[in-house]
Design a protein around this motif. Structure first.
Motif, PDB file in Angstrom:
ATOM      1  N   MET A 199       0.833  -1.203   0.000  1.00 49.87           N
ATOM      2  CA  MET A 199       0.000   0.000   0.000  1.00 49.87           C
ATOM      3  C   MET A 199       0.865   1.249   0.000  1.00 49.87           C
ATOM      4  SD  MET A 199      -3.085  -1.581   1.882  1.00 49.87           S
ATOM      5  CE  MET A 199      -3.777  -0.254   2.688  1.00 49.87           C
ATOM      6  N   GLN A 200       0.269   2.334  -0.497  1.00 51.64           N
ATOM      7  CA  GLN A 200       0.905   3.643  -0.365  1.00 51.64           C
ATOM      8  C   GLN A 200      -0.204   4.650  -0.095  1.00 51.64           C
ATOM      9  OE1 GLN A 200       3.429   5.034  -3.641  1.00 51.64           O
ATOM     10  NE2 GLN A 200       5.204   4.894  -2.302  1.00 51.64           N
ATOM     11  N   GLY A 201       0.002   5.527   0.876  1.00 54.81           N
ATOM     12  CA  GLY A 201      -1.026   6.500   1.230  1.00 54.81           C
ATOM     13  C   GLY A 201      -2.319   5.821   1.669  1.00 54.81           C
ATOM     14  N   GLY A 202      -2.196   4.645   2.329  1.00 54.02           N
ATOM     15  CA  GLY A 202      -3.376   3.945   2.837  1.00 54.02           C
ATOM     16  C   GLY A 202      -4.174   3.209   1.774  1.00 54.02           C
ATOM     17  N   LYS A 203      -3.668   3.193   0.534  1.00 54.77           N
ATOM     18  CA  LYS A 203      -4.408   2.529  -0.553  1.00 54.77           C
ATOM     19  C   LYS A 203      -3.562   1.431  -1.182  1.00 54.77           C
ATOM     20  CE  LYS A 203      -7.666   5.899  -2.388  1.00 54.77           C
ATOM     21  NZ  LYS A 203      -7.933   6.800  -3.516  1.00 54.77           N
ATOM     22  N   SER A 204      -4.212   0.328  -1.566  1.00 57.42           N
ATOM     23  CA  SER A 204      -3.526  -0.748  -2.273  1.00 57.42           C
ATOM     24  C   SER A 204      -3.005  -0.237  -3.603  1.00 57.42           C
ATOM     25  CB  SER A 204      -4.503  -1.883  -2.574  1.00 57.42           C
ATOM     26  OG  SER A 204      -4.616  -2.721  -1.462  1.00 57.42           O
ATOM     27  N   MET A 205      -1.778  -0.606  -3.905  1.00 59.84           N
ATOM     28  CA  MET A 205      -1.253  -0.235  -5.223  1.00 59.84           C
ATOM     29  C   MET A 205      -1.716  -1.238  -6.268  1.00 59.84           C
ATOM     30  SD  MET A 205       2.499   1.333  -4.597  1.00 59.84           S
ATOM     31  CE  MET A 205       2.976   0.230  -3.282  1.00 59.84           C
ATOM     32  N   GLU A 206      -1.657  -0.834  -7.536  1.00 59.75           N
ATOM     33  CA  GLU A 206      -1.993  -1.706  -8.664  1.00 59.75           C
ATOM     34  C   GLU A 206      -1.007  -1.401  -9.785  1.00 59.75           C
ATOM     35  OE1 GLU A 206      -6.128   0.085  -9.036  1.00 59.75           O
ATOM     36  OE2 GLU A 206      -5.474   0.215 -11.118  1.00 59.75           O
ATOM     37  N   PRO A 207      -1.015  -2.181 -10.867  1.00 54.92           N
ATOM     38  CA  PRO A 207       0.054  -2.032 -11.874  1.00 54.92           C
ATOM     39  C   PRO A 207       0.343  -0.603 -12.332  1.00 54.92           C
ATOM     40  CG  PRO A 207      -1.179  -4.021 -12.317  1.00 54.92           C
ATOM     41  CD  PRO A 207      -1.877  -3.354 -11.156  1.00 54.92           C
ATOM     42  N   ILE A 208      -0.694   0.222 -12.445  1.00 60.31           N
ATOM     43  CA  ILE A 208      -0.435   1.596 -12.913  1.00 60.31           C
ATOM     44  C   ILE A 208       0.436   2.399 -11.941  1.00 60.31           C
ATOM     45  CG2 ILE A 208      -2.454   1.898 -14.444  1.00 60.31           C
ATOM     46  CD1 ILE A 208      -3.885   3.264 -12.082  1.00 60.31           C
ATOM     47  N   HIS A 209       0.656   1.875 -10.723  1.00 58.57           N
ATOM     48  CA  HIS A 209       1.460   2.595  -9.740  1.00 58.57           C
ATOM     49  C   HIS A 209       2.927   2.150  -9.674  1.00 58.57           C
ATOM     50  CE1 HIS A 209      -2.723   3.015  -7.781  1.00 58.57           C
ATOM     51  NE2 HIS A 209      -2.449   4.116  -8.462  1.00 58.57           N
ATOM     52  N   ALA A 210       3.290   1.117 -10.427  1.00 55.68           N
ATOM     53  CA  ALA A 210       4.675   0.605 -10.370  1.00 55.68           C
ATOM     54  C   ALA A 210       5.678   1.695 -10.748  1.00 55.68           C
ATOM     55  CB  ALA A 210       4.830  -0.603 -11.293  1.00 55.68           C
ATOM     56  N   SER A 211       5.265   2.580 -11.656  1.00 52.69           N
ATOM     57  CA  SER A 211       6.194   3.603 -12.155  1.00 52.69           C
ATOM     58  C   SER A 211       6.593   4.619 -11.076  1.00 52.69           C
ATOM     59  CB  SER A 211       5.583   4.322 -13.357  1.00 52.69           C
ATOM     60  OG  SER A 211       4.350   4.871 -12.984  1.00 52.69           O
ATOM     61  N   ARG A 212       5.914   4.585  -9.923  1.00 53.35           N
ATOM     62  CA  ARG A 212       6.315   5.480  -8.824  1.00 53.35           C
ATOM     63  C   ARG A 212       7.738   5.194  -8.337  1.00 53.35           C
ATOM     64  NH1 ARG A 212       0.896   4.885  -5.076  1.00 53.35           N
ATOM     65  NH2 ARG A 212      -0.506   6.169  -6.329  1.00 53.35           N
ATOM     66  N   ALA A 213       8.277   4.016  -8.659  1.00 57.83           N
ATOM     67  CA  ALA A 213       9.642   3.678  -8.215  1.00 57.83           C
ATOM     68  C   ALA A 213      10.706   4.179  -9.192  1.00 57.83           C
ATOM     69  CB  ALA A 213       9.770   2.164  -8.033  1.00 57.83           C
ATOM     70  N   ILE A 214      10.289   4.708 -10.340  1.00 58.87           N
ATOM     71  CA  ILE A 214      11.265   5.067 -11.385  1.00 58.87           C
ATOM     72  C   ILE A 214      12.212   6.180 -10.933  1.00 58.87           C
ATOM     73  CG2 ILE A 214      11.491   6.104 -13.694  1.00 58.87           C
ATOM     74  CD1 ILE A 214       9.069   4.447 -14.545  1.00 58.87           C
ATOM     75  N   GLY A 215      11.685   7.151 -10.181  1.00 59.48           N
ATOM     76  CA  GLY A 215      12.523   8.270  -9.734  1.00 59.48           C
ATOM     77  C   GLY A 215      13.694   7.800  -8.872  1.00 59.48           C
ATOM     78  N   VAL A 216      13.418   6.842  -7.992  1.00 58.64           N
ATOM     79  CA  VAL A 216      14.478   6.308  -7.125  1.00 58.64           C
ATOM     80  C   VAL A 216      15.522   5.558  -7.955  1.00 58.64           C
ATOM     81  CG1 VAL A 216      14.971   4.606  -5.312  1.00 58.64           C
ATOM     82  CG2 VAL A 216      13.070   6.213  -5.035  1.00 58.64           C
ATOM     83  N   LEU A 217      15.062   4.801  -8.950  1.00 61.11           N
ATOM     84  CA  LEU A 217      16.013   4.089  -9.812  1.00 61.11           C
ATOM     85  C   LEU A 217      16.860   5.079 -10.600  1.00 61.11           C
ATOM     86  CD1 LEU A 217      13.754   1.177 -11.143  1.00 61.11           C
ATOM     87  CD2 LEU A 217      15.592   1.027  -9.469  1.00 61.11           C
ATOM     88  N   ALA A 218      16.237   6.130 -11.101  1.00 59.67           N
ATOM     89  CA  ALA A 218      16.965   7.144 -11.870  1.00 59.67           C
ATOM     90  C   ALA A 218      18.066   7.773 -11.002  1.00 59.67           C
ATOM     91  CB  ALA A 218      15.996   8.221 -12.367  1.00 59.67           C
ATOM     92  N   ASP A 219      17.734   8.079  -9.747  1.00 56.99           N
ATOM     93  CA  ASP A 219      18.740   8.632  -8.822  1.00 56.99           C
ATOM     94  C   ASP A 219      19.862   7.631  -8.575  1.00 56.99           C
ATOM     95  OD1 ASP A 219      17.365  10.967  -8.548  1.00 56.99           O
ATOM     96  OD2 ASP A 219      16.486  10.492  -6.589  1.00 56.99           O
ATOM     97  N   ALA A 220      19.474   6.369  -8.342  1.00 57.76           N
ATOM     98  CA  ALA A 220      20.474   5.336  -8.020  1.00 57.76           C
ATOM     99  C   ALA A 220      21.436   5.140  -9.186  1.00 57.76           C
ATOM    100  CB  ALA A 220      19.777   4.021  -7.685  1.00 57.76           C
ATOM    101  N   TRP A 221      20.923   5.233 -10.401  1.00 55.58           N
ATOM    102  CA  TRP A 221      21.739   4.952 -11.592  1.00 55.58           C
ATOM    103  C   TRP A 221      22.337   6.219 -12.208  1.00 55.58           C
ATOM    104  CZ3 TRP A 221      17.362   1.473 -14.040  1.00 55.58           C
ATOM    105  CH2 TRP A 221      17.251   0.275 -13.286  1.00 55.58           C
ATOM    106  N   ASN A 222      21.934   7.351 -11.665  1.00 57.56           N
ATOM    107  CA  ASN A 222      22.349   8.626 -12.250  1.00 57.56           C
ATOM    108  C   ASN A 222      21.905   8.747 -13.715  1.00 57.56           C
ATOM    109  OD1 ASN A 222      23.453  11.130 -11.928  1.00 57.56           O
ATOM    110  ND2 ASN A 222      25.583  10.497 -12.246  1.00 57.56           N
ATOM    111  N   PHE A 223      20.673   8.336 -13.952  1.00 56.42           N
ATOM    112  CA  PHE A 223      20.048   8.373 -15.272  1.00 56.42           C
ATOM    113  C   PHE A 223      18.944   9.430 -15.268  1.00 56.42           C
ATOM    114  CE2 PHE A 223      20.407   3.711 -17.068  1.00 56.42           C
ATOM    115  CZ  PHE A 223      21.780   3.865 -17.158  1.00 56.42           C
ATOM    116  N   SER A 224      18.585   9.904 -16.465  1.00 56.79           N
ATOM    117  CA  SER A 224      17.362  10.695 -16.588  1.00 56.79           C
ATOM    118  C   SER A 224      16.168   9.731 -16.500  1.00 56.79           C
ATOM    119  CB  SER A 224      17.340  11.424 -17.937  1.00 56.79           C
ATOM    120  OG  SER A 224      17.200  10.474 -18.976  1.00 56.79           O
TER     121      SER A 224
END
Ligand code: MN
Length: 249
Positions: A199-224
Protein backbone atom coordinates in the motif's frame (compact mmCIF):
# COMPACT_ATOMS: atom_id res chain seq x y z
CA UNK A 1 5.86 -0.09 -18.17
CA UNK A 2 6.07 -3.21 -16.02
CA UNK A 3 4.58 -4.72 -12.87
CA UNK A 4 6.46 -7.97 -12.48
CA UNK A 5 4.80 -9.07 -9.21
CA UNK A 6 1.12 -8.37 -8.75
CA UNK A 7 -1.69 -10.47 -7.23
CA UNK A 8 -4.44 -9.60 -9.71
CA UNK A 9 -6.77 -12.28 -8.34
CA UNK A 10 -6.79 -10.73 -4.85
CA UNK A 11 -8.29 -7.33 -5.74
CA UNK A 12 -12.00 -6.86 -5.00
CA UNK A 13 -12.51 -5.90 -8.67
CA UNK A 14 -9.73 -7.51 -10.75
CA UNK A 15 -11.38 -6.64 -14.08
CA UNK A 16 -11.16 -2.92 -13.34
CA UNK A 17 -7.49 -3.20 -12.31
CA UNK A 18 -6.76 -5.14 -15.50
CA UNK A 19 -8.63 -2.61 -17.65
CA UNK A 20 -6.58 0.28 -16.20
CA UNK A 21 -3.31 -1.65 -16.67
CA UNK A 22 -4.27 -2.52 -20.24
CA UNK A 23 -5.17 1.07 -21.09
CA UNK A 24 -1.76 2.19 -19.79
CA UNK A 25 0.04 -0.55 -21.79
CA UNK A 26 1.60 -2.16 -18.73
CA UNK A 27 3.15 -5.64 -18.79
CA UNK A 28 2.07 -7.63 -15.74
CA UNK A 29 3.30 -10.82 -14.14
CA UNK A 30 0.18 -12.02 -12.35
CA UNK A 31 1.42 -14.21 -9.50
CA UNK A 32 -0.71 -16.69 -7.57
CA UNK A 33 -0.47 -17.95 -3.99
CA UNK A 34 -1.86 -21.50 -4.38
CA UNK A 35 -1.95 -23.98 -7.28
CA UNK A 36 -5.76 -24.15 -6.92
CA UNK A 37 -5.96 -20.42 -7.73
CA UNK A 38 -3.99 -20.73 -10.98
CA UNK A 39 -6.76 -21.70 -13.47
CA UNK A 40 -9.12 -18.91 -12.33
CA UNK A 41 -6.33 -16.32 -12.24
CA UNK A 42 -5.20 -17.34 -15.73
CA UNK A 43 -8.78 -16.85 -16.97
CA UNK A 44 -8.72 -13.26 -15.69
CA UNK A 45 -5.98 -12.55 -18.23
CA UNK A 46 -7.72 -14.18 -21.19
CA UNK A 47 -7.27 -12.00 -24.27
CA UNK A 48 -4.78 -9.72 -22.48
CA UNK A 49 -1.57 -9.68 -24.50
CA UNK A 50 0.57 -8.05 -21.81
CA UNK A 51 -0.36 -10.26 -18.85
CA UNK A 52 1.36 -13.55 -18.00
CA UNK A 53 0.07 -15.74 -15.18
CA UNK A 54 2.51 -17.48 -12.85
CA UNK A 55 1.87 -20.71 -10.96
CA UNK A 56 2.74 -20.31 -7.28
CA UNK A 57 2.60 -21.61 -3.74
CA UNK A 58 3.27 -18.78 -1.29
CA UNK A 59 5.68 -19.63 1.56
CA UNK A 60 3.25 -18.17 4.11
CA UNK A 61 0.69 -20.80 2.98
CA UNK A 62 3.09 -23.73 2.57
CA UNK A 63 2.06 -25.42 5.85
CA UNK A 64 -1.61 -25.42 4.78
CA UNK A 65 -1.25 -25.98 1.03
CA UNK A 66 1.64 -28.44 0.67
CA UNK A 67 -1.04 -30.95 -0.33
CA UNK A 68 -1.36 -29.03 -3.63
CA UNK A 69 2.17 -29.85 -4.83
CA UNK A 70 0.79 -32.66 -7.03
CA UNK A 71 -1.51 -30.13 -8.67
CA UNK A 72 1.45 -27.76 -9.05
CA UNK A 73 3.40 -30.41 -10.97
CA UNK A 74 0.38 -31.19 -13.17
CA UNK A 75 -0.05 -27.55 -14.20
CA UNK A 76 3.63 -26.60 -14.54
CA UNK A 77 3.70 -27.43 -18.29
CA UNK A 78 1.02 -24.74 -18.83
CA UNK A 79 3.23 -21.77 -17.95
CA UNK A 80 6.74 -20.35 -18.28
CA UNK A 81 6.32 -18.40 -15.03
CA UNK A 82 6.41 -19.60 -11.44
CA UNK A 83 5.58 -17.43 -8.40
CA UNK A 84 4.96 -16.52 -5.77
CA UNK A 85 7.28 -19.07 -4.19
CA UNK A 86 10.12 -18.87 -1.68
CA UNK A 87 10.70 -18.84 2.06
CA UNK A 88 9.52 -16.56 4.89
CA UNK A 89 11.58 -16.48 8.09
CA UNK A 90 9.65 -13.66 9.78
CA UNK A 91 8.24 -14.28 13.27
CA UNK A 92 4.77 -15.68 12.44
CA UNK A 93 6.07 -18.12 9.81
CA UNK A 94 9.48 -19.19 11.11
CA UNK A 95 7.92 -22.15 12.91
CA UNK A 96 6.89 -23.60 9.54
CA UNK A 97 10.39 -23.35 8.02
CA UNK A 98 10.75 -27.13 7.61
CA UNK A 99 7.59 -27.53 5.54
CA UNK A 100 8.29 -24.26 3.68
CA UNK A 101 11.73 -25.58 2.72
CA UNK A 102 10.30 -28.91 1.60
CA UNK A 103 7.73 -27.13 -0.61
CA UNK A 104 10.27 -24.67 -2.07
CA UNK A 105 12.81 -27.42 -2.85
CA UNK A 106 10.08 -29.57 -4.43
CA UNK A 107 9.08 -26.67 -6.70
CA UNK A 108 12.68 -25.84 -7.68
CA UNK A 109 13.31 -29.51 -8.41
CA UNK A 110 10.18 -29.68 -10.62
CA UNK A 111 11.22 -26.51 -12.47
CA UNK A 112 14.72 -27.89 -12.99
CA UNK A 113 13.30 -31.16 -14.36
CA UNK A 114 11.14 -29.07 -16.74
CA UNK A 115 14.19 -27.18 -18.13
CA UNK A 116 13.66 -24.08 -15.98
CA UNK A 117 11.14 -21.31 -15.50
CA UNK A 118 11.16 -17.59 -14.72
CA UNK A 119 10.67 -17.46 -10.95
CA UNK A 120 9.26 -14.64 -8.76
CA UNK A 121 10.66 -15.29 -5.31
CA UNK A 122 9.77 -14.13 -1.79
CA UNK A 123 12.72 -14.15 0.64
CA UNK A 124 11.67 -12.11 3.69
CA UNK A 125 13.78 -13.06 6.69
CA UNK A 126 15.21 -16.00 4.76
CA UNK A 127 17.41 -14.62 1.96
CA UNK A 128 20.37 -16.86 2.84
CA UNK A 129 18.18 -19.99 2.89
CA UNK A 130 16.58 -19.00 -0.44
CA UNK A 131 20.01 -18.58 -2.04
CA UNK A 132 21.12 -21.97 -0.62
CA UNK A 133 18.12 -23.62 -2.32
CA UNK A 134 18.70 -21.80 -5.62
CA UNK A 135 22.32 -23.00 -5.60
CA UNK A 136 21.12 -26.52 -4.97
CA UNK A 137 18.90 -26.40 -8.10
CA UNK A 138 20.91 -24.35 -10.62
CA UNK A 139 18.70 -25.48 -13.52
CA UNK A 140 15.48 -24.26 -11.90
CA UNK A 141 15.49 -21.12 -14.03
CA UNK A 142 15.88 -17.38 -13.78
CA UNK A 143 15.35 -16.28 -10.18
CA UNK A 144 13.86 -12.82 -9.71
CA UNK A 145 13.96 -11.81 -6.05
CA UNK A 146 10.91 -9.67 -5.33
CA UNK A 147 11.03 -6.87 -2.68
CA UNK A 148 14.48 -7.98 -1.52
CA UNK A 149 15.10 -7.13 2.16
CA UNK A 150 18.12 -9.30 2.96
CA UNK A 151 21.47 -7.94 4.10
CA UNK A 152 23.95 -6.20 1.77
CA UNK A 153 26.13 -9.31 1.96
CA UNK A 154 23.20 -11.52 0.92
CA UNK A 155 22.50 -9.10 -1.91
CA UNK A 156 26.09 -9.48 -3.16
CA UNK A 157 25.69 -13.24 -3.03
CA UNK A 158 22.40 -13.06 -4.96
CA UNK A 159 24.05 -10.93 -7.65
CA UNK A 160 26.97 -13.37 -7.86
CA UNK A 161 24.67 -16.33 -8.54
CA UNK A 162 22.81 -14.46 -11.29
CA UNK A 163 19.59 -13.34 -9.59
CA UNK A 164 17.45 -10.50 -10.91
CA UNK A 165 15.33 -8.19 -8.76
CA UNK A 166 11.87 -6.66 -8.90
CA UNK A 167 11.63 -3.37 -7.08
CA UNK A 168 8.56 -1.34 -6.17
CA UNK A 169 7.38 1.88 -4.55
CA UNK A 170 7.00 0.16 -1.16
CA UNK A 171 10.62 -1.01 -1.17
CA UNK A 172 12.10 2.24 -2.47
CA UNK A 173 10.31 4.32 0.17
CA UNK A 174 12.78 3.14 2.85
CA UNK A 175 16.46 4.09 3.14
CA UNK A 176 17.42 0.40 3.49
CA UNK A 177 15.50 -0.42 0.31
CA UNK A 178 17.19 2.40 -1.61
CA UNK A 179 20.61 1.26 -0.40
CA UNK A 180 19.92 -2.21 -1.80
CA UNK A 181 18.65 -0.82 -5.11
CA UNK A 182 21.93 1.08 -5.55
CA UNK A 183 23.87 -2.20 -5.41
CA UNK A 184 21.72 -4.08 -7.93
CA UNK A 185 23.09 -4.45 -11.48
CA UNK A 186 20.96 -2.07 -13.54
CA UNK A 187 20.50 -4.63 -16.30
CA UNK A 188 18.80 -7.03 -13.87
CA UNK A 189 16.06 -4.86 -12.37
CA UNK A 190 12.32 -4.82 -13.10
CA UNK A 191 9.44 -2.91 -11.49
CA UNK A 192 6.73 -4.40 -9.29
CA UNK A 193 3.93 -3.32 -6.97
CA UNK A 194 3.07 -6.46 -4.91
CA UNK A 195 -0.47 -5.12 -4.95
CA UNK A 196 -2.95 -5.39 -3.39
CA UNK A 197 -0.80 -6.25 -0.34
CA UNK A 198 1.59 -3.32 -0.78
CA UNK A 199 0.00 0.00 0.00
CA UNK A 200 0.91 3.64 -0.36
CA UNK A 201 -1.03 6.50 1.23
CA UNK A 202 -3.38 3.94 2.84
CA UNK A 203 -4.41 2.53 -0.55
CA UNK A 204 -3.53 -0.75 -2.27
CA UNK A 205 -1.25 -0.24 -5.22
CA UNK A 206 -1.99 -1.71 -8.66
CA UNK A 207 0.05 -2.03 -11.87
CA UNK A 208 -0.44 1.60 -12.91
CA UNK A 209 1.46 2.60 -9.74
CA UNK A 210 4.68 0.61 -10.37
CA UNK A 211 6.19 3.60 -12.16
CA UNK A 212 6.31 5.48 -8.82
CA UNK A 213 9.64 3.68 -8.22
CA UNK A 214 11.27 5.07 -11.39
CA UNK A 215 12.52 8.27 -9.73
CA UNK A 216 14.48 6.31 -7.13
CA UNK A 217 16.01 4.09 -9.81
CA UNK A 218 16.96 7.14 -11.87
CA UNK A 219 18.74 8.63 -8.82
CA UNK A 220 20.47 5.34 -8.02
CA UNK A 221 21.74 4.95 -11.59
CA UNK A 222 22.35 8.63 -12.25
CA UNK A 223 20.05 8.37 -15.27
CA UNK A 224 17.36 10.70 -16.59
CA UNK A 225 13.77 9.43 -16.30
CA UNK A 226 13.60 8.51 -20.04
CA UNK A 227 16.96 6.67 -19.77
CA UNK A 228 15.65 4.77 -16.74
CA UNK A 229 12.50 3.75 -18.60
CA UNK A 230 14.60 2.60 -21.57
CA UNK A 231 16.78 0.50 -19.30
CA UNK A 232 13.74 -1.15 -17.69
CA UNK A 233 12.15 -1.80 -21.08
CA UNK A 234 15.32 -3.39 -22.38
CA UNK A 235 15.61 -5.50 -19.21
CA UNK A 236 12.11 -6.89 -19.82
CA UNK A 237 13.04 -7.66 -23.43
CA UNK A 238 16.22 -9.41 -22.37
CA UNK A 239 14.47 -11.57 -19.83
CA UNK A 240 15.34 -14.95 -21.21
CA UNK A 241 12.18 -17.02 -21.19
CA UNK A 242 11.39 -19.97 -23.31
CA UNK A 243 9.72 -20.48 -25.71
CA UNK A 244 9.19 -16.77 -26.20
CA UNK A 245 10.18 -13.59 -24.44
CA UNK A 246 7.83 -11.90 -21.99
CA UNK A 247 7.63 -8.79 -24.08
CA UNK A 248 7.03 -9.27 -27.78
CA UNK A 249 6.78 -5.62 -28.80
MN1 MN B 1 3.45 -10.95 -3.24
Amino acid sequence: MIDFHCHLDLYPKPDEVIARASKAGIYVLSVTTTPKAFPGTKRLAAGQKRIRTALGLHPQLAHERHTELGLFDLMLPETNYVGEIGLDGSAPFKKHMNIQTRVFRHILNSCQAADGRTLSIHSRGAAGRVLDALEEFPGSGLAILHWFSGSMKELERAVAIGCWFSVGPAMTSSAAGRERVESMPQDRVLLETDGPFAMQGGKSMEPIHASRAIGVLADAWNFSIPETKNQLRSNLKNLGTRPQSFCQE
